[in-house]
Design an enzyme around this catalytic site. Structure first.
Site, short mmCIF file in Angstrom:
data_model
loop_
_atom_site.label_atom_id
_atom_site.label_comp_id
_atom_site.label_asym_id
_atom_site.label_seq_id
_atom_site.Cartn_x
_atom_site.Cartn_y
_atom_site.Cartn_z
N ILE A 109 -12.93 1.04 -1.38
CA ILE A 109 -12.31 0.46 -2.57
C ILE A 109 -12.61 1.36 -3.76
O ILE A 109 -13.78 1.70 -4.01
CB ILE A 109 -12.84 -0.97 -2.78
N HIS A 156 -8.66 5.69 -1.29
CA HIS A 156 -7.40 4.96 -1.15
C HIS A 156 -7.23 3.92 -2.26
O HIS A 156 -7.35 2.72 -2.03
CB HIS A 156 -7.39 4.29 0.25
N CYS A 164 0.82 -1.21 0.00
CA CYS A 164 0.00 0.00 0.00
C CYS A 164 0.86 1.26 0.00
O CYS A 164 0.34 2.37 -0.18
CB CYS A 164 -0.93 0.00 1.21
N LYS A 172 -9.16 8.10 3.88
CA LYS A 172 -10.56 7.85 4.24
C LYS A 172 -11.51 8.66 3.37
O LYS A 172 -12.52 8.13 2.90
CB LYS A 172 -10.78 8.20 5.73
#
Lengths: 389, 389
Positions: B209, B337, B83, B333
């Site tokens: 997502i 992301h 990530c 958030k």
């Protein structure tokens, strides 16, 4: 830019390692290279790998290697450039030392192809092609190379047996490499009878599916000279040049699919950077994933005129003891092609040759070698020149 | 080492882009950054991406971007650090300029999560954890973070509502960002009622997502100053520091899973390199993939004592207009992301803040900002410091 040298090398045997995970393989090669270098830590780790996500369910791979090899908290990144990932990782390490960003770095090329967790290795390899315009239409990677080979055969008006010398020499050289996957020679007759994979490509035109890891510790050349001079001759091996050049992903977008511009361009850049010509090279390690790739690479680099590589191969030009030995420790075909590792294996093998440590496969008087790692069907090429100093 | 500056930035809106492929998104962001920089070619392209193989059936991603963006034959590699890939790609570009290896480079962070071709996004994200010792036992990525949040709640003896301020401020800031995924504010009551994902983590603790791409053109600071001075104030934004630090993949191998050593270490290194302290920062962009990550990051960096981040958040310390604004354009958030892109989005957003171009979300008087991209559950952290000069 600082001169870059090789402080240590390591490799696992290439094979089907049912008892070793991708982590184990990477650590085995890394620790061997670190032990040779006499180090227990490095500043950064560059892991070349193509498809650990699809094949092993593991990303975050470089941090995994740092962790498992006891190298935390060193910087760690995975470098992906399809089948050229192992060469691209060497270049990342080269740049870190050349640019003065780090003092000692570890490069690991690793691929574990026998533990597939998804649709299979063929699907994973097809991700090197254009997903929307090639793979989505069912073109596997071998199918794309078969198109190239078919066209070569048609334009040159020859049969596929013309490619036999490439496979024969790779197997012959691999038989002398204790780390090779296929350690047996093959005959022209076996090549002719070899079962078809995607016509005209047969099994013996193709590198096999396998596992393996190779590793290098790189440092400023001065440090390598200082350490090496006591232990061995030559005092050090220098990474004299590194070049990366890209081309279209899809074959259909190329002006001429039989002219690999990325291979030509990266070889030209690397030779210029090293200040040498093709004739200065003692050996060349092409990306012989298929016999057609060997021919196209030799021609793109300028080692052979267009459509002439097969003739020169027939005459023994590229054999051990020939004018320009290639695939000296078996190449991708003979040593094996764990895809993201192969580019690193090539450089490790070039170091062995330049140290005079290649055993029965030694190229006599080797002083300058060129390695080339190709991703996709010629869409990206990484070329390195190494020199005994 | 040369000083590094930002010559251009670009970003796509974050969202569910059903009509855009990973190629389209990367090219949109890349062309925007190149247009702003006034360039039509670069020396190298670094593409940060975590899981294009698993999610899009596409590796060889950097060459694809070079091809589709019209940048052939430039060098191109994909950088993977789970990530944190988007942050790692920024660092690769930073190093190329700082080390004098290239004059102008393009960094693209991109992820397309809605086109999954394999077992789904949850499985793809789990490849950031340890495949053998965590994921194989069914631990998804959110499950691992839930373990951390549970332990934090238990040790501190508080309920999950203590984390509400982080989600509320992220949404509030995202509402002011035209590129954000979630452009609506939420209330403490909505946070409390939010459906559970993996207790105690609920939907509103988690980044969604989504798809997106962000891009930067980097060059020597001198060139950025020369070009920028005519057009805008400040004359340029400097990438003042870059640091990468690794830790164990598996949570079970850590001395204390609530102390994120990689985050602490990379922040310390970056601040030292920039020659500043925490108090000098105008804002901080943490890797707020889950509210627990925001708290652990604030505490690891030293912005809050252990278990005190939730109190400071309640007091408004991290709100827009507070002492240390965080997630100024919505964070992971609120802005969204797209995993391998997020680290690049953070740097693009920091540039907007330092240029005074962040619109309604502008941090007044912003002069120094810190961005932080984390891979795995704190196993690798990339920290960058940016400065208006």
């Amino acid at each position: 830019m600082r001169d870059v040298g090789v402080l240590g090398i390591g490799q696992t045997p290439v094979g089907e390692h049912w008892d070793r995970s991708i982590r184990d393989l990477a650590v085995d090669a890394a620790r061997a290279a670190l032990d040779e270098a006499g180090l227990d830590r490095v500043d950064a780790i560059y892991v070349g790998n193509m498809a650990s996500g699809l094949l092993c369910g593991q990303e975050n791979l470089a941090t995994l290697v740092a962790d498992a090899a006891g190298l935390l908290p060193a910087e760690a990144v995975k470098i992906e450039a399809a089948c050229a990932s192992g060469g691209a990782a060497v270049r990342a390490g080269f740049q870190a030392i050349a640019g003065g960003l780090h003092q000692r770095v570890l490069v690991v090329g690793v691929e574990k192809m026998t533990d597939r967790v998804t649709d299979g290795v063929t699907a994973a390899l097809a991700t090197a092609a254009d997903a929307d315009y090639e793979a989505a239409h069912g073109a596997s990677f071998v199918a794309l190379n078969a198109i190239l080979m078919r066209r070569y055969l048609d334009e040159r008006r020859i049969g596929r047996e013309a490619f036999a010398p490439f496979a024969l020499l790779a197997h012959k050289n691999a038989a002398r490499n204790p780390h090779a996957f296929f350690r047996q020679e093959i005959t022209a007759e076996e090549f002719a009878r070899s079962p078809s994979v995607a016509p005209p490509i047969a099994v013996l035109d193709s590198a096999g599916i396998c596992d393996g890891a190779a590793a290098l510790v790189l440092a400023p050349l001065e440090e390598c000279r200082r350490r090496g001079s006591e232990a061995r001759r030559p005092s050090a091996v220098r990474l004299a040049a590194s070049a990366s050049v890209t081309d279209t992903l899809a074959l259909g977008d190329r002006r001429d699919p039989l002219v690999w511009e990325s291979v030509a361009g990266s070889a030209r850049k690397a030779l210029k950077e090293a200040g040498i010509g093709l004739k200065d090279l003692s050996f060349y390690e092409p990306h012989d994933a298929f016999t057609i790739v060997t021919a196209l690479s030799l021609e793109a680099c300028g080692f052979a005129d267009r459509f002439a590589a097969v003739d020169l191969a027939k005459d023994g030009r590229f054999d051990a003891g020939g004018e320009l030995p290639i695939c000296t420790l078996g190449g991708l075909k003979g040593r094996g092609h764990p895809v993201g590792a192969s580019g690193t294996y090539q450089v490790v093998e070039a170091v062995l040759q330049l140290r005079g440590a290649a055993g029965d496969a030694q190229v006599q008087g080797a002083r300058l070698g060129m390695t080339q790692s190709v991703g996709g069907s010629g869409s990206v090429a990484l070329t390195h020149v190494l020199e005994a100093v």
